[in-house]
Design an enzyme around this catalytic site. Structure first.
Site, PDB file in Angstrom:
ATOM      1  N   ASP A  61      54.909   0.922  46.535  1.00  0.00           N
ATOM      2  CA  ASP A  61      55.005   2.358  46.797  1.00  0.00           C
ATOM      3  C   ASP A  61      54.645   3.193  45.573  1.00  0.00           C
ATOM      4  OD1 ASP A  61      55.743   2.063  49.420  1.00  0.00           O
ATOM      5  OD2 ASP A  61      57.887   2.355  49.082  1.00  0.00           O
ATOM      6  N   LYS A  83      53.548   6.826  49.629  1.00  0.00           N
ATOM      7  CA  LYS A  83      53.606   8.121  50.301  1.00  0.00           C
ATOM      8  C   LYS A  83      54.018   9.170  49.283  1.00  0.00           C
ATOM      9  CE  LYS A  83      55.151   6.042  54.655  1.00  0.00           C
ATOM     10  NZ  LYS A  83      55.104   4.653  54.163  1.00  0.00           N
ATOM     11  N   MET A 195      64.585  14.287  46.890  1.00  0.00           N
ATOM     12  CA  MET A 195      63.456  15.031  47.459  1.00  0.00           C
ATOM     13  C   MET A 195      63.838  16.478  47.771  1.00  0.00           C
ATOM     14  SD  MET A 195      62.013  11.959  49.915  1.00  0.00           S
ATOM     15  CE  MET A 195      63.662  11.378  50.363  1.00  0.00           C
TER      16      MET A 195
END
Length: 282
Positions: A61, A83, A195
């Site tokens: 990732d 991502k 996030m």
């Protein structure tokens, strides 16, 4: 690095048959969902490192650091399947299919994720899709950003007299910020928000609306557990402005609670803590 690193995108799904090495095997392969921790290669578990070194194929990732990627064996194919905000190199469904296809071909796969696979890492989704069709899966926990980054910033998640509980939150979910704000605004706890950089005005509004004092200590930790780590300290009220002022990049972790006041005294990793002391003492 000499690794075979291939960037995937939604237009190159033919990779499953063309770009990864082929392997003849009489038995099905196995998938390890491995947590790489928050960035510092020395925080890898011994088991995680062993699987990285022994895998036939590594799928990694975006949050897997350069330090950790440097540990990939040169002869092992390593595919980027990360991502980031508004950009996915490969869809989750295509990634699940890729894991299934390569395991069926006999590959032993290290599916390497930042932090811990089961904490906001979609590890459960991938494990369920593999188990559903009978692929052998093993989970290797990693240090999640909440504990790793706060430890490097000198912020205990719990502390006697300050925080008897800690809650991990993601600011990006299928239903948005649909949270129990009343419970989150209660005292004597620490909130850690993953996030959350783009949601700081919403977080401030909801928490203050549900009773959290606006002068509650808060911190923003960017690039945690890496040489460029930066910790900015302020209050719930000042969070959005601090993020803009310091132009903090993603990934940035948000920490809210009285334990943040311990950071200046307990900081050991670097001297990049910048504190709004007048706000904390208000």
């Amino acid at each position: 690095m000499g690794n075979k690193i291939i960037a995937l995108n939604n237009e190159t799904r033919a990779l499953k048959q063309q770009s990864t090495p082929s392997k003849s095997a009489s038995s099905q392969g196995k998938v390890w969902l491995v947590g790489s921790g928050p960035g510092d290669a020395e925080l890898l578990t011994v088991k995680a490192l062993r699987i990285i070194q022994q895998a036939d194929l590594i799928l990694y990732d975006a949050l897997v650091s350069d330090e950790i990627r440097a540990l990939f064996p040169e002869q092992t194919a390593a595919l980027f399947v990360g991502k980031s905000k508004n950009h996915h190199s490969i869809s989750q469904s295509a990634l699940n299919e890729l894991l299934v296809t390569k395991a069926a071909e006999g590959f032993n796969i290290c599916r390497l994720k930042g932090g811990d696979p089961f904490i906001f890492g979609r590890g459960g989704e991938e494990a369920l899709s593999l188990r559903k069709i009978g692929v052998d899966v093993e989970i290797v926990p990693g240090i999640t950003a909440a504990s790793g980054c706060t430890s490097y910033a000198g912020i205990p998640l719990t502390h006697r007299g300050m925080a008897q509980a800690c809650t991990f939150i993601t600011a990006h979910g299928e239903t948005g910020l649909n949270l129990d704000w009343h419970a989150l605004a209660r005292p004597a706890q620490t909130l850690v928000i993953y996030m959350g950089l783009s949601k700081l005005p919403d977080i401030r509004r909801e928490l203050s609306h549900h009773g959290m004092p606006t002068n509650t200590p808060a911190a923003l930790i960017s690039n945690g557990c890496r040489p460029e780590q930066q910790t900015v300290i302020g209050t719930l009220e000042t969070l959005p402005e601090l993020a803009k002022q310091h132009q903090l990049p993603s990934p940035t972790l948000v920490v809210i609670g009285e334990v943040v006041t311990l950071a200046p005294a307990l900081n050991w990793f670097n001297t990049l803590i910048e504190s709004e002391q007048h706000e904390l003492s208000a």
